[in-house]
Design an enzyme around this catalytic site. Structure first.
Site, PDB file in Angstrom:
ATOM      1  N   ASP A   1      79.536 -31.547   1.337  1.00 53.80           N
ATOM      2  CA  ASP A   1      78.086 -31.098   1.253  1.00 53.80           C
ATOM      3  C   ASP A   1      77.416 -31.247  -0.045  1.00 53.80           C
ATOM      4  O   ASP A   1      76.421 -30.843  -0.109  1.00 53.80           O
ATOM      5  CB  ASP A   1      78.241 -29.568   1.585  1.00 53.80           C
ATOM      6  CG  ASP A   1      78.346 -29.316   3.050  1.00 53.80           C
ATOM      7  OD1 ASP A   1      77.710 -30.035   3.998  1.00 53.80           O
ATOM      8  OD2 ASP A   1      78.948 -28.216   3.473  1.00 53.80           O
TER       9      ASP A   1
ATOM     10  N   ARG B   1      82.664 -24.873  -0.421  1.00 51.93           N
ATOM     11  CA  ARG B   1      81.792 -25.417  -1.452  1.00 51.93           C
ATOM     12  C   ARG B   1      81.761 -24.666  -2.792  1.00 51.93           C
ATOM     13  O   ARG B   1      81.172 -25.308  -3.683  1.00 51.93           O
ATOM     14  CB  ARG B   1      80.331 -25.087  -0.718  1.00 51.93           C
ATOM     15  CG  ARG B   1      80.020 -25.686   0.449  1.00 51.93           C
ATOM     16  CD  ARG B   1      78.500 -25.669   0.687  1.00 51.93           C
ATOM     17  NE  ARG B   1      77.711 -26.693  -0.106  1.00 51.93           N
ATOM     18  CZ  ARG B   1      76.634 -27.010  -0.073  1.00 51.93           C
ATOM     19  NH1 ARG B   1      75.854 -25.923   0.613  1.00 51.93           N
ATOM     20  NH2 ARG B   1      75.971 -27.725  -1.082  1.00 51.93           N
TER      21      ARG B   1
ATOM     22  N   ARG C   1      73.446 -16.057   2.818  1.00 58.81           N
ATOM     23  CA  ARG C   1      74.248 -16.928   1.587  1.00 58.81           C
ATOM     24  C   ARG C   1      73.806 -15.909   0.371  1.00 58.81           C
ATOM     25  O   ARG C   1      74.876 -15.452  -0.239  1.00 58.81           O
ATOM     26  CB  ARG C   1      73.765 -18.332   1.481  1.00 58.81           C
ATOM     27  CG  ARG C   1      73.828 -19.091   2.567  1.00 58.81           C
ATOM     28  CD  ARG C   1      75.384 -19.405   3.038  1.00 58.81           C
ATOM     29  NE  ARG C   1      75.650 -20.148   4.098  1.00 58.81           N
ATOM     30  CZ  ARG C   1      75.599 -21.477   4.263  1.00 58.81           C
ATOM     31  NH1 ARG C   1      75.517 -22.106   3.121  1.00 58.81           N
ATOM     32  NH2 ARG C   1      75.900 -22.205   5.218  1.00 58.81           N
TER      33      ARG C   1
ATOM     34  N   HIS D   1      69.233 -20.852   4.988  1.00 59.36           N
ATOM     35  CA  HIS D   1      68.726 -20.764   3.587  1.00 59.36           C
ATOM     36  C   HIS D   1      67.380 -20.523   3.735  1.00 59.36           C
ATOM     37  O   HIS D   1      66.781 -21.008   4.575  1.00 59.36           O
ATOM     38  CB  HIS D   1      69.185 -22.127   2.963  1.00 59.36           C
ATOM     39  CG  HIS D   1      70.379 -22.186   2.510  1.00 59.36           C
ATOM     40  ND1 HIS D   1      71.028 -23.459   2.660  1.00 59.36           N
ATOM     41  CD2 HIS D   1      71.194 -21.260   1.501  1.00 59.36           C
ATOM     42  CE1 HIS D   1      72.189 -23.187   1.912  1.00 59.36           C
ATOM     43  NE2 HIS D   1      72.312 -22.170   1.271  1.00 59.36           N
TER      44      HIS D   1
ATOM     45  N   CYS E   1      66.882 -30.124   1.544  1.00 59.36           N
ATOM     46  CA  CYS E   1      68.463 -29.859   0.869  1.00 59.36           C
ATOM     47  C   CYS E   1      68.935 -30.864  -0.009  1.00 59.36           C
ATOM     48  O   CYS E   1      69.890 -30.367  -0.754  1.00 59.36           O
ATOM     49  CB  CYS E   1      69.125 -29.701   2.095  1.00 59.36           C
ATOM     50  SG  CYS E   1      68.895 -28.489   3.146  1.00 59.36           S
TER      51      CYS E   1
HETATM   52  N1  ARG Z   1      76.299 -27.612   5.149  1.00 60.18           N
HETATM   53  C1  ARG Z   1      75.621 -26.958   4.205  1.00 60.18           C
HETATM   54  C2  ARG Z   1      75.802 -25.606   4.109  1.00 60.18           C
HETATM   55  O1  ARG Z   1      75.681 -24.877   5.072  1.00 60.18           O
HETATM   56  C3  ARG Z   1      74.009 -27.323   4.128  1.00 60.18           C
HETATM   57  C4  ARG Z   1      73.347 -27.069   2.825  1.00 60.18           C
HETATM   58  C5  ARG Z   1      71.866 -27.290   3.208  1.00 60.18           C
HETATM   59  N2  ARG Z   1      71.271 -27.094   1.842  1.00 60.18           N
HETATM   60  C6  ARG Z   1      70.157 -26.289   1.924  1.00 60.18           C
HETATM   61  N3  ARG Z   1      69.354 -26.504   0.739  1.00 60.18           N
HETATM   62  N4  ARG Z   1      69.678 -25.628   2.985  1.00 60.18           N
HETATM   63  O2  ARG Z   1      75.928 -24.928   3.040  1.00 60.18           O
END
Ligand code: ARG
Length: 288
Positions: free
Chosen positions: A86, A111, A157, A186, A280
């Site tokens: 990612d 991550r 998040r 997000h 993203c």
């Molecule tokens: N697979 C990543 C996650 O879920 C995607 C992140 C996307 N990034 C963003 N800035 N929205 O964390």
């Protein structure tokens, strides 16, 4: 104004009453999706059983990068790290305002190693005002700068305590907004910054209180339909004139054009399998 020189408009025809939109040159950080894959699931878009095509992801990503360069922006690249599929989503790597770097601390174990990797890049580049944060925050995924204000997402998040931490660090007003729809996990999947005082967003992605805050701050915002939000139309990047967003978000393209912006469709279908698109993949380096 985060920026420097003005890019000469490309001379498209607009009706006279529309404001002349002026693009400003940006410095962007991106990460080539060399190790891109969907091997785990931390948002509803991600299905590890579905196959991904890394070479297609690379080609789509390169088109986005080349588009930025053609528009006059400068693009820095951070070296992708193996086993961090990612990492292509550079927006999550930090938040940079006035040359100050607020590091990212990820919610999911898959991550977490990205945070220090991005922070190291900034240190190597000579950034001196760099903070390793106390609370979880996923960079520009949840912190969006609009003029001299920062909008901050929470709910999935970023820890709401990181909002106060960012306000203290940047010395700018940070406004908390709570997300409720897991497909818009997000802030940058539910709201995009168009200029120093304009945004577009999808109200249903927010709590009623946060919707009311957005109406108060941005009474003339572009409101996205459910269809446009569902194809990630709000995961967009604007330089003040050109707005890069998924091609499929047809309604938003029309609304943006009607306001004098120049929407540019981008195909990042392969990266959408991980729940990401234009914004993203793009971290703005707002240097002083
Ligand atoms: N697979 C990543 C996650 O879920 C995607 C992140 C996307 N990034 C963003 N800035 N929205 O964390």
């Amino acid at each position: 104004m985060p920026v420097t020189d003005t890019i000469t408009p490309t001379g498209s025809t607009y009706r006279d009453r529309q404001p002349e939109r002026v693009a400003t040159r940006r410095r962007l950080l991106m990460c080539r999706p060399r190790h891109y894959d969907v091997t785990y699931s931390i948002n509803p878009w991600m299905d590890p059983d579905r196959s991904t095509d890394t070479s297609l992801a690379l080609r789509q990503w390169e088109q986005l990068r080349d588009l930025y360069i053609d528009l006059g922006h400068s693009v820095e690249e951070i070296k992708p790290v193996e086993d961090l599929p990612d990492m292509v989503f550079a927006a999550n790597g930090a938040t940079v305002v006035d040359g100050k770097v607020f590091g990212a601390r990820f919610r999911h174990a898959e991550r977490t190693a990205e945070g220090p990797a991005y922070l190291r890049w900034f240190q190597e580049q000579g950034y001196r005002d760099v903070l390793w944060p106390e609370h979880i925050n996923e960079g520009e995924g949840d912190f969006l700068t609009v003029g001299r204000r920062i909008l901050a997402g929470t709910g999935f998040r970023t820890d709401v305590r990181a909002h106060a931490e960012a306000q203290e660090f940047f010395g700018l007003p940070v406004t908390s907004l709570t997300l409720v729809n897991p497909r818009h996990y997000h802030l940058d999947t539910a709201l995009a910054v168009l200029s120093n005082d304009e945004v577009m967003y999808y109200p249903e992605a927010f709590t009623p209180g946060s919707r009311a805050v957005l109406r108060t701050l941005f009474p003339n915002a572009v409101i996205a339909s459910a269809e446009d939000a569902a194809v990630f139309g709000l995961n967009a990047f604007s330089d003040g004139r050109h707005v890069l967003l998924p091609t499929a978000a047809k309604g938003l393209h029309a609304q943006l054009r009607a306001r004098g912006f120049e929407p540019i469709g981008v195909e990042l279908t392969e990266l959408l399998k991980a729940g990401g698109s234009v914004k993203c993949c793009t971290l703005e380096l707002r240097d002083r």
